[in-house]
Design an enzyme around this catalytic site. Structure first.
Site, PDB file in Angstrom:
ATOM      1  N   GLY A 217       0.827  -1.211   0.000  1.00  0.00           N
ATOM      2  CA  GLY A 217       0.000   0.000   0.000  1.00  0.00           C
ATOM      3  C   GLY A 217       0.856   1.253   0.000  1.00  0.00           C
TER       4      GLY A 217
ATOM      5  N   TYR B  72      -3.501 -18.537  -3.642  1.00  0.00           N
ATOM      6  CA  TYR B  72      -4.204 -17.322  -3.228  1.00  0.00           C
ATOM      7  C   TYR B  72      -5.679 -17.630  -2.939  1.00  0.00           C
ATOM      8  CZ  TYR B  72      -6.662 -12.903  -3.730  1.00  0.00           C
ATOM      9  OH  TYR B  72      -7.507 -11.845  -3.543  1.00  0.00           O
TER      10      TYR B  72
END
Ligand code: UFG
Length: 332
Positions: free
Chosen positions: A38, A143
């Site tokens: 981020g 994932y």
């Protein structure tokens, strides 16, 4: 008093757009993010920001004991399918183990409402499209498997501790906030829309089309592209649904419209007004031919009503961001 919401992973692509939507809706927002993927610049200036990791129990305990959080929205995870296949334990550590530590902290602080990111990758190769939430889940990558494990962990934690949750199984998030201040910025970038637009900007020589021999009308893979701001809105609806006392549930989050890779490139060419160099390349391992959501349930139960479903419009909003920020947040 304004409801306080803790957003974990609020500096990432989808998290930052949801934080903007929460602030715009009048919520008091606390963001926690380890800034591994981020960007601090992506956090809305009106949100409080704390840098930390969900695997750090002391960090979470400290945050929760100093605040009055009524609900949590949890985006903090690794989300690259390819990386999850070469480094699966990273995904088990951050996504599964991290969520376990988070849930332990939430239980200890009596925080009992949480919305979290799941994925279309929980389904694996679908037996049919559009995909219903009740369809079988057989992930074909780590994932998707870790997100499915998270869903199961939430289910059993609710049974024992009464933590209610909404899991949102995202399809293909794209586009950017209309303010122009935040947008999609991954490093490395692996997603189709930003890669096509980077090729349009000359930041890449071309975009590869991963396979044109799929069993689809033009041979390229079909995906359900959803504008990130419509996706953000669904998180607020899901949180408000839990705040009203409604039961835990799982929802697909896609528009229900499929577009092929070639159709996305053509949409981008209409938006930028010139041809975008592209080339047929081999298939990418693990890509299902088609992933399209049935969005009937989320529309019916949460009243979700996406506003930006037109593919040209979605790509145009991403284009505005990429033109203004050709290096993502890197140039700032
Ligand atoms: N594609 C290309 N060329 C590229 C990149 C992508 O042809 O350079 C194709 C892919 O093969 C796929 C489509 O464009 O058919 C979309 O690919 P993305 O990588 O943008 O998105 P995915 O559908 O692979 O991934 C999305 C989410 C993941 C999630 C996955 C579920 O981003 O988080 O759906 O399968 F796990």
């Amino acid at each position: 008093m304004k409801q306080q919401v803790l957003v974990l992973g609020g500096a990432g692509y989808i998290g930052s757009h949801t934080v903007y939507a929460l602030v715009e809706s009048g919520y008091d927002v606390i963001v926690a993010d380890n800034l591994e993927t981020g960007y601090r610049q992506a956090v809305h200036p009106k949100a409080s920001f704390y840098r930390g990791d969900i695997r750090d129990r002391d960090f979470l305990d400290d945050l929760l004991s100093r605040s009055d959080v009524g609900a949590v929205i949890h985006f903090a995870a690794n989300s690259l399918v390819g990386e999850s296949m070469t480094n699966p334990l990273k995904y088990y550590d951050n996504n599964v183990n991290g969520t376990r530590i988070l849930l332990q902290s939430l239980v200890a602080h009596d925080v009992k409402r949480i919305v979290f990111s799941s994925t279309a990758a929980t389904y694996g190769e679908p037996e049919r499209v559009p995909i219903l939430e009740s369809d079988p889940t057989h992930p074909t990558n780590t994932y998707g498997e870790t997100k499915l494990s998270m869903e199961k962990m939430f289910r059993w934690t609710e049974v024992a501790h009464g933590v209610r949750y909404v899991s949102l199984r995202y399809f293909n998030a794209s586009g950017a906030h209309e303010s122009g201040r935040i947008g999609e910025a991954h490093n490395p970038e692996t997603h189709l829309v930003p890669l096509v637009l980077q090729a349009a900007l000359g930041k890449r020589p071309k975009v590869d089309i991963y396979g044109d021999d799929y069993d689809t009308p033009d041979g390229t893979c079909i995906r359900d592209y959803i504008h990130v701001c419509d996706l953000a809105q669904a998180h607020i609806l899901a949180m408000e649904y839990l705040l009203k006392g409604s039961p835990s549930d799982i929802f697909n989050l896609g528009n229900g419209n499929g577009f092929s890779v070639k159709e996305v490139i053509r949409a981008a060419e209409r938006v930028v007004g010139r041809p975008i160099p592209n080339e047929i390349a081999p298939r990418r391992a693990g890509d299902p031919a088609q992933l399209v959501a049935s969005s009937e349930k989320i529309r019916r139960v949460l009243g979700w009503n996406p506003q930006r479903t037109d593919i040209d419009g979605i790509v145009a909003s991403a284009w505005a961001w990429h033109q203004a920020h050709p290096d993502g947040f890197g140039g700032e």
